[in-house]
Design a protein around this motif. Structure first.
Motif, PDB file in Angstrom:
ATOM      1  N   UNK A 265      11.285  79.996  55.591  1.00 18.90           N
ATOM      2  CA  UNK A 265      10.931  79.027  56.633  1.00 18.90           C
ATOM      3  C   UNK A 265      11.936  77.890  56.620  1.00 18.90           C
ATOM      4  N   UNK A 266      12.581  77.667  57.759  1.00 18.20           N
ATOM      5  CA  UNK A 266      13.555  76.578  57.844  1.00 18.20           C
ATOM      6  C   UNK A 266      12.846  75.301  58.305  1.00 18.20           C
ATOM      7  N   UNK A 267      12.740  74.291  57.432  1.00 24.59           N
ATOM      8  CA  UNK A 267      11.896  73.128  57.754  1.00 24.59           C
ATOM      9  C   UNK A 267      12.476  72.193  58.811  1.00 24.59           C
ATOM     10  N   UNK A 268      13.780  72.286  59.071  1.00 24.02           N
ATOM     11  CA  UNK A 268      14.370  71.423  60.112  1.00 24.02           C
ATOM     12  C   UNK A 268      14.352  72.127  61.459  1.00 24.02           C
ATOM     13  N   UNK A 269      14.697  73.403  61.441  1.00 20.65           N
ATOM     14  CA  UNK A 269      14.740  74.164  62.703  1.00 20.65           C
ATOM     15  C   UNK A 269      13.361  74.673  63.089  1.00 20.65           C
ATOM     16  N   UNK A 270      12.406  74.574  62.203  1.00 16.24           N
ATOM     17  CA  UNK A 270      11.050  75.097  62.399  1.00 16.24           C
ATOM     18  C   UNK A 270      11.099  76.541  62.916  1.00 16.24           C
ATOM     19  N   UNK A 271      11.747  77.378  62.150  1.00 21.12           N
ATOM     20  CA  UNK A 271      11.829  78.795  62.526  1.00 21.12           C
ATOM     21  C   UNK A 271      11.802  79.638  61.257  1.00 21.12           C
TER      22      UNK A 271
END
Ligand SMILES: Cc1cc2nc3c(=O)[nH]c(=O)nc-3n(C[C@H](O)[C@H](O)[C@H](O)COP(=O)(O)O)c2cc1C
Length: 301
Positions: A184-190
């Motif tokens: 889970x990419x916490x900045x890109x929310x993807x």
């Protein structure tokens, strides 16, 4: 490390004889012979470290007292670590955090009804519900970067806002997402695809010591820690904060799961080597620290 090897080493390290190991593990004579040979160096290492392991908890608490703190790397002007792990790969967008429509339940209700849930219905989570679970536990609502420092702000607290935890998901039942292991990419929310092979499900299940809830979960969250993000500022004491931070994430996972008609059970009992292997982690720069199995509540609960 596969389950058979783990079981062999686990029993052998506790001083069990050959017959008892065979009885406890179901390993054949040939398998035991093979392991005795191939694991001889590792067994010597374990035997040498066992006496230290016997009282590491007390020593850890004692030696990470504030009074023992050396000047940490930040104070020594060492380069700052990244706040988020750089990761490439196929990305899957999640519904935006500002648009998540989740039926509201009161905080009182969420806390009151939270229990560890270990059996789940077959119903999947929607992508929006997954987005909500991640928003509550791991999403970065702010990101600040300069040459001297880099940090995020999230919906959970973290010592010094270092947020040293990364979030991986073993997805089995989420509408619109192919089952597999994701970052889970916490900045890109993807989500970023890591592994969609059938073997990964067995590997994580084994890694979690075959706890059935993992096999039945809609999603299993796997949290890793990147210790240097915290120890850069706090030195060895920072290791204490990793575990405290993980607790906050765990509680938000629990409460958010209640809000989407689901439930969670935290997982601290896992085979470290196997779980790190599943995620491709070296166990030092980054290691699995905690996990949580989640799913929708079975009917009647
Ligand atoms: C740090 C931690 C590790 C845990 N590890 C496991 C685990 O590996 N397997 C499991 O079935 N439950 C695990 N649990 C769940 C606890 O057993 C559960 O929270 C406890 O029995 C209290 O029940 P409750 O959560 O329903 O109030 C863990 C909980 C915590 C906080």
């Amino acid at each position: 490390m596969d389950m058979k090897s783990f079981e062999y080493l686990y029993h052998k390290a506790r001083g069990m004889d050959r017959e008892r190991i065979a009885r406890e593990t179901g390993l054949s004579d040939d398998e035991i012979d093979m392991m005795e040979q191939s694991y001889a160096p590792l067994l010597r290492e374990i035997a040498a470290e066992m006496p230290q392991a016997a009282d590491i908890g007390k020593r850890f608490v004692r030696l990470t007292r504030y009074i023992y703190a050396n000047r940490a790397d930040q104070e020594l002007d060492m380069p700052r670590p990244d706040a988020v792990k750089p990761r490439e790969g196929e990305m899957i967008a999640l519904p935006g955090t500002s648009k998540i429509a989740i039926p509201s339940i009161s905080l009182h209700q969420a806390i009151d009804q939270r229990r560890s849930l270990r059996s789940y219905s077959d119903q999947p989570f929607s992508l929006e519900e997954l987005s909500f679970l991640l928003w509550a536990s791991s999403w970065a609502r702010d990101f600040r970067s300069s040459e001297r420092n880099e940090f995020t702000r999230r919906n959970v607290p973290s010592a010094g806002s270092r947020h040293s935890l990364e979030c991986y998901l073993l997805i089995q039942r989420v509408t619109g997402v192919k089952p597999g292991l994701y970052y889970y990419h916490p900045l890109k929310h993807c989500l970023v695809v890591i592994d969609q092979s059938p073997q990964i499900f067995v590997a994580v299940y084994d890694g979690c010591l075959r706890q059935e809830m993992v096999r039945n979960s809609a999603v299993t969250f796997i949290l890793s820690a990147v210790p240097y993000r915290t120890s850069w500022r706090y030195g060895q004491r920072g290791y204490r904060y990793l575990y405290i931070d993980a607790g906050h994430v765990g509680q938000n996972i629990h409460l958010a799961a209640e809000a989407v008609g689901g439930g969670a059970c935290m997982i601290g009992a896992f085979q470290d080597e196997a779980m790190n292997e599943c995620l491709g982690l070296d166990g030092v720069q980054e290691f699995v620290i905690y996990a949580a199995a989640l799913g929708k509540k079975p009917s009647g609960q």
